[in-house]
Structures are given as structure tokens and as C-alpha cells.
Design an enzyme around this catalytic site. Sequence first.
Site, mmCIF file in Angstrom:
data_model
loop_
_atom_site.group_PDB
_atom_site.id
_atom_site.type_symbol
_atom_site.label_atom_id
_atom_site.label_comp_id
_atom_site.label_asym_id
_atom_site.label_seq_id
_atom_site.Cartn_x
_atom_site.Cartn_y
_atom_site.Cartn_z
ATOM 1 C CG ASP A 1 86.432 42.029 23.910
ATOM 2 O OD1 ASP A 1 86.800 43.053 24.549
ATOM 3 O OD2 ASP A 1 87.242 41.187 23.465
ATOM 4 C CG HIS B 1 84.393 50.869 23.284
ATOM 5 N ND1 HIS B 1 84.831 49.558 23.319
ATOM 6 C CD2 HIS B 1 85.045 51.464 22.258
ATOM 7 C CE1 HIS B 1 85.719 49.382 22.347
ATOM 8 N NE2 HIS B 1 85.863 50.512 21.699
ATOM 9 C CG HIS C 1 91.752 65.304 30.424
ATOM 10 N ND1 HIS C 1 91.815 66.567 29.879
ATOM 11 C CD2 HIS C 1 92.728 65.262 31.382
ATOM 12 C CE1 HIS C 1 92.787 67.254 30.456
ATOM 13 N NE2 HIS C 1 93.357 66.485 31.382
ATOM 14 C CB CYS D 1 87.670 47.916 25.084
ATOM 15 S SG CYS D 1 86.361 48.497 26.192
#
Length: 297
Positions: free
Chosen positions: A88, A290, A258, A91
Site C-alpha cells: 500500500d 514493494h 543486496h 510496506c
Amino acid sequence: MQNKEAVLEDGQAAHATEVHDWGNFVDDDIMQQKSAINAEEAKKIPFLGDKEPISSLAAEYESGSPILLEKIKVLDEQYAAIRRTRGDGNCFFRGFMFSYLEHILLSQDQAEVERIQANIEKSRKALQSLGYADLTFEDFFALFIEQLEGVIQGKETSISHEELVSRCRDPSVSDYVVMFFRFVTSAEIQKRSVFFEPFIMGLTNTTVEQFCKSSVEPMGEESDHVQITALSDALGVPIRVVYLDRSSCDTGGVSVNHHDFMPAASDLPNASLSDGKNNPFITLLYRPGHYDILYPK
């Protein structure tokens, strides 16, 4: 201390590539329809899910890119579980909120609680010096401190892990804590506007203050590398973001990239917050637009 400029630039380049790739095969009407469908679907998903095996990700990409399925296998070797968050726009902050509070609940690290409380007070003073009235942010700060103190056991107000999950799913708690993080992030960006301005100009043609008012403080606004860097610096908490995307490895093999967002060395948390190799204890999985929570093995 890690070179944040390099991290930001790398991340922005990767994000820009992802956006460009999408633009090659979808038009505005389809994207608007997709956004509307996503907004409706998001309401059916809790703010915070239960732990699931990493293999549950594979079901989402069964008919998709083979490289993503290979990367999920790599993730499965390194991580024990995923906990999903609602998509939304909040997150990142919700994932950070639960990961941090869960860590304190499990570690019972009172020294870390005292350390972060000192940084929270610095953020409060920064907001005041920037001209924010106390009534605009005080309730959000008070509610986060209440949750922070609640996960320390041995008091009448102490909460269990089950209660922590429940609170993070409750809008009256979860949304307030998200707003706390948004104000802390905004204060850090504005306080260090000279540092953040070049990166903000690379994302949007606005001033630092306008960026904070339009892209940081409002609920539902997605977070990028600027927000993550600012929150990590403000609270002094390292954050690892693992990227699940379609990028391939130069060597031809499959690897999962990462970035570790490390705060200033003078404010690193104590040893209990890492595994001795300076690995952050908060790990989030990023897929375009997200963030979910990852649990290392």
C-alpha cells in the site's frame, strides 16, 4: 562507514532500469488500471502476514521469468522464511517497524532501546528546529515509544510476540508508527539537505522541503533509497535490502544482489544487532515497488 553516495547512485540506476523496462511494454492506461486493481487487492491483504517458506515465492512466478525462479532458489538457500507486508506504499516502513520491534522482543537488548531512544529525541528536536509544531508529530512519537517499551519483558505493560503481530496489523497502531518513521525520515533529510539534495534532484524536480512534503510524510508514498538511507542514519540502524529482479550476473551465473545501508560509524548499534560480520539484523526483500521481510537462516 559505507559510501552512501555509491549505494544511492547504484540503487537509483537499478530502479531506473526497472522502470524503463516496464515502460517498454505497458502504456499509461494499463498502468492506471493495474494501480487501481493493486489498490483494491491490497485492502484484502493484512498489513503484516504470517511467516511463509521462501518457496512460496516461486508460485508467483511459475509462468514468469526463469531467472527469477533461479534467484528464488538462491534465496531459499540463504533465508529461512518471508513475512509479507501489504503493498500500500507503506510496506518499507511497516517491514522495518515489525523487524525492529521483533528483534528487540527476542533479544531483550535494553542498551539498544536506550540508544535508539536518544536518537528519537534528536529527531524530535530536529523537527522542532525545522518549525514543526509538537502537536503535528507528538502522538506518533509517543505511540512508537510505547511499542518499544512494550516489547521489553517483565513489566505489566509488556507484550507477547503474538500481541506484537496483532498490533502491527491494527491500523490504530500500525499507521501511527508508520507516520512516526515518516517524520523521522523527513527530519533527517531536511536536516542534511546539502547531502540529500543531489539525489532528490535525480528523482524529482523539487526542492528538499517539497520532496519531504509530497514524497516522504504522506501515507501511501513509496520509499526509495533516499528514504531508506535517511531512516537508517536517523535511528542508527543498519538495514539490508535484498533485490529480486531480472538482472543477470556478469559471470553468467545466478546471484541475488543486496545493499547494506549502514549508519555513521560513530552511531552503530552494539554487537547484538549483527552477527559479528556487521550484517544488519533487519533484512527486507525488494521487488519493484514493494518490500517484504526476510529471515536469514
